[in-house]
Design an enzyme around this catalytic site. Structure first.
Site, PDB file in Angstrom:
ATOM      1  N   LYS A   1     -60.627-142.401 -79.520  1.00 60.13           N
ATOM      2  CA  LYS A   1     -60.527-141.668 -78.247  1.00 60.13           C
ATOM      3  C   LYS A   1     -61.243-142.450 -77.153  1.00 60.13           C
ATOM      4  CE  LYS A   1     -62.838-137.702 -77.202  1.00 60.13           C
ATOM      5  NZ  LYS A   1     -63.581-138.087 -75.966  1.00 60.13           N
TER       6      LYS A   1
ATOM      7  N   GLU B   1     -60.485-131.954 -70.455  1.00 56.74           N
ATOM      8  CA  GLU B   1     -61.755-131.213 -70.506  1.00 56.74           C
ATOM      9  C   GLU B   1     -62.159-130.690 -69.120  1.00 56.74           C
ATOM     10  OE1 GLU B   1     -65.037-133.198 -72.433  1.00 56.74           O
ATOM     11  OE2 GLU B   1     -66.428-131.580 -71.929  1.00 56.74           O
TER      12      GLU B   1
ATOM     13  N   ASP C   1     -68.685-138.385 -79.578  1.00 58.82           N
ATOM     14  CA  ASP C   1     -69.992-138.951 -79.219  1.00 58.82           C
ATOM     15  C   ASP C   1     -70.950-137.836 -78.808  1.00 58.82           C
ATOM     16  OD1 ASP C   1     -68.904-138.361 -76.747  1.00 58.82           O
ATOM     17  OD2 ASP C   1     -69.193-140.365 -75.896  1.00 58.82           O
ATOM     18  N   SER C   2     -70.452-136.579 -78.785  1.00 59.84           N
ATOM     19  CA  SER C   2     -71.326-135.417 -78.587  1.00 59.84           C
ATOM     20  C   SER C   2     -72.368-135.351 -79.697  1.00 59.84           C
ATOM     21  CB  SER C   2     -70.496-134.126 -78.562  1.00 59.84           C
ATOM     22  OG  SER C   2     -69.661-134.045 -79.689  1.00 59.84           O
TER      23      SER C   2
ATOM     24  N   ASP D   1     -64.473-141.324 -81.656  1.00 63.17           N
ATOM     25  CA  ASP D   1     -64.702-141.337 -80.206  1.00 63.17           C
ATOM     26  C   ASP D   1     -65.399-142.645 -79.835  1.00 63.17           C
ATOM     27  OD1 ASP D   1     -64.710-140.268 -77.683  1.00 63.17           O
ATOM     28  OD2 ASP D   1     -66.262-138.759 -78.079  1.00 63.17           O
TER      29      ASP D   1
ATOM     30  N   GLU E   1     -62.275-142.239 -72.887  1.00 63.75           N
ATOM     31  CA  GLU E   1     -62.341-141.436 -71.660  1.00 63.75           C
ATOM     32  C   GLU E   1     -61.819-142.250 -70.481  1.00 63.75           C
ATOM     33  OE1 GLU E   1     -66.189-139.677 -70.939  1.00 63.75           O
ATOM     34  OE2 GLU E   1     -66.299-138.843 -72.958  1.00 63.75           O
TER      35      GLU E   1
HETATM   36  O1  KIV Z   1     -67.618-135.944 -77.874  1.00 68.16           O
HETATM   37  C1  KIV Z   1     -66.966-134.886 -77.960  1.00 68.16           C
HETATM   38  O2  KIV Z   1     -67.272-134.000 -78.757  1.00 68.16           O
HETATM   39  C2  KIV Z   1     -65.808-134.738 -77.096  1.00 68.16           C
HETATM   40  C3  KIV Z   1     -65.171-133.385 -77.026  1.00 68.16           C
HETATM   41  C4  KIV Z   1     -65.963-132.541 -76.105  1.00 68.16           C
HETATM   42  C5  KIV Z   1     -63.752-133.456 -76.649  1.00 68.16           C
HETATM   43  O3  KIV Z   1     -65.416-135.656 -76.430  1.00 68.16           O
END
Ligand code: KIV
Length: 270
Positions: free
Chosen positions: A119, A188, A51-52, A90, A121
């Protein structure tokens, strides 16, 4: 000294990743589109459609406004480009607040893309959600330590594992995720000592980002590692290419040639 490693020539599966713990470091990068995913194919074991992308692709200040539709769109593109790496979607903020939401949205991830895992969190508190997903045949990559989706509630990006008490909390988080069926855990922004203790405490692989050189693998955001993202540069980012500089040089050369009527020359003309 770095070594020369061969390209990856087989489809990477959850079993491949599980077998790598303690044997060979796992490589993972983010990707958001087919063009770059195609370049990453065969170079790394795993790709995270993070989600970055909300920051590095859409220019937003944080990851919080990323949506499930966006994550699906970008994961479809990545899966079109990369055939060999294990692709992880994510789950964006708000898409797994309840077990029902998590099941609904992660099912969409599996039905609408070729991602092999999602993924999530969160540690111990999110273990029931991870368990609901893994019991419904959806593979989960956990994510503990500094969690960007907690940015506003935590009051900033905070490095974790600075004392014994916090290291213990992180170990419990990791164990709860393992128990819930997560196949691996991203760690992280933690002190190296904490990452080492977590990696030792679980039998699933840990993938570090800003967690030192003690985890079972590493992940970096592609636009950071190749120097395209200029807004800020965390300490843990090693830049392997000067992307922004190269692009600007290329554009300058193009501009100069067009203005001077040097491009297109005969060689580029029908
Ligand atoms: O969204 C992302 O790119 C991430 C990484 C920093 C692990 O969660």
């Amino acid at each position: 000294m770095s070594i020369h490693t061969p390209k990856i020539d087989k489809k990477v599966t959850l079993t491949t990743i599980a077998k790598m713990k303690g044997v060979e470091p796992i490589t993972m990068v983010t990707a958001y589109d087919a063009l770059f995913a195609q370049l990453f194919d065969g170079e790394v074991e795993m790709i995270l459609v993070g989600d970055s992308l909300n920051m590095s692709f859409l220019g937003k200040e944080d990851t919080l406004s990323a949506t499930m539709d966006q994550m699906i769109y970008h994961t479809q593109a990545v899966c079109n480009g990369a055939k060999l790496p294990l692709v992880v979607l994510d789950m964006p903020f708000g898409s797994y607040s309840t077990i029902e939401d998590a099941l609904h949205n992660a099912t969409r991830a599996y039905q609408e893309t070729n991602a092999q895992a999602v993924k999530i969190e969160g540690g111990k508190a999110r273990a029931p959600i991870v368990k609901a997903l893994t019991q419904n045949s959806i593979a989960v990559l956990g994510h503990i330590g500094l969690m960007p989706q907690f940015l506003r509630s935590d009051g900033g990006y905070k490095i974790r594992g600075k004392d014994k008490a916090d290291i213990q909390i992180l170990i419990e988080d990791a164990k709860a995720l393992e128990e819930a069926g997560a196949f691996a855990i991203v760690i992280e922004g933690v002190k190296e000592e904490a990452a080492k203790a977590i990696t030792k405490a679980v039998s699933i692989p840990t993938i570090g980002i800003g967690a030192g050189n003690v985890t079972d693998g590493q992940v970096l955001v592609w636009s950071d590692m190749f120097g395209f993202f200029e807004a800020f540069k965390p300490k843990f980012v090693k830049q392997y290419f000067d992307g922004a500089k190269e692009i600007r040089q290329g554009l300058e050369a193009y501009r100069n040639e067009v203005k001077a009527r040097e491009f297109p020359s005969e060689a580029y003309t029908y």
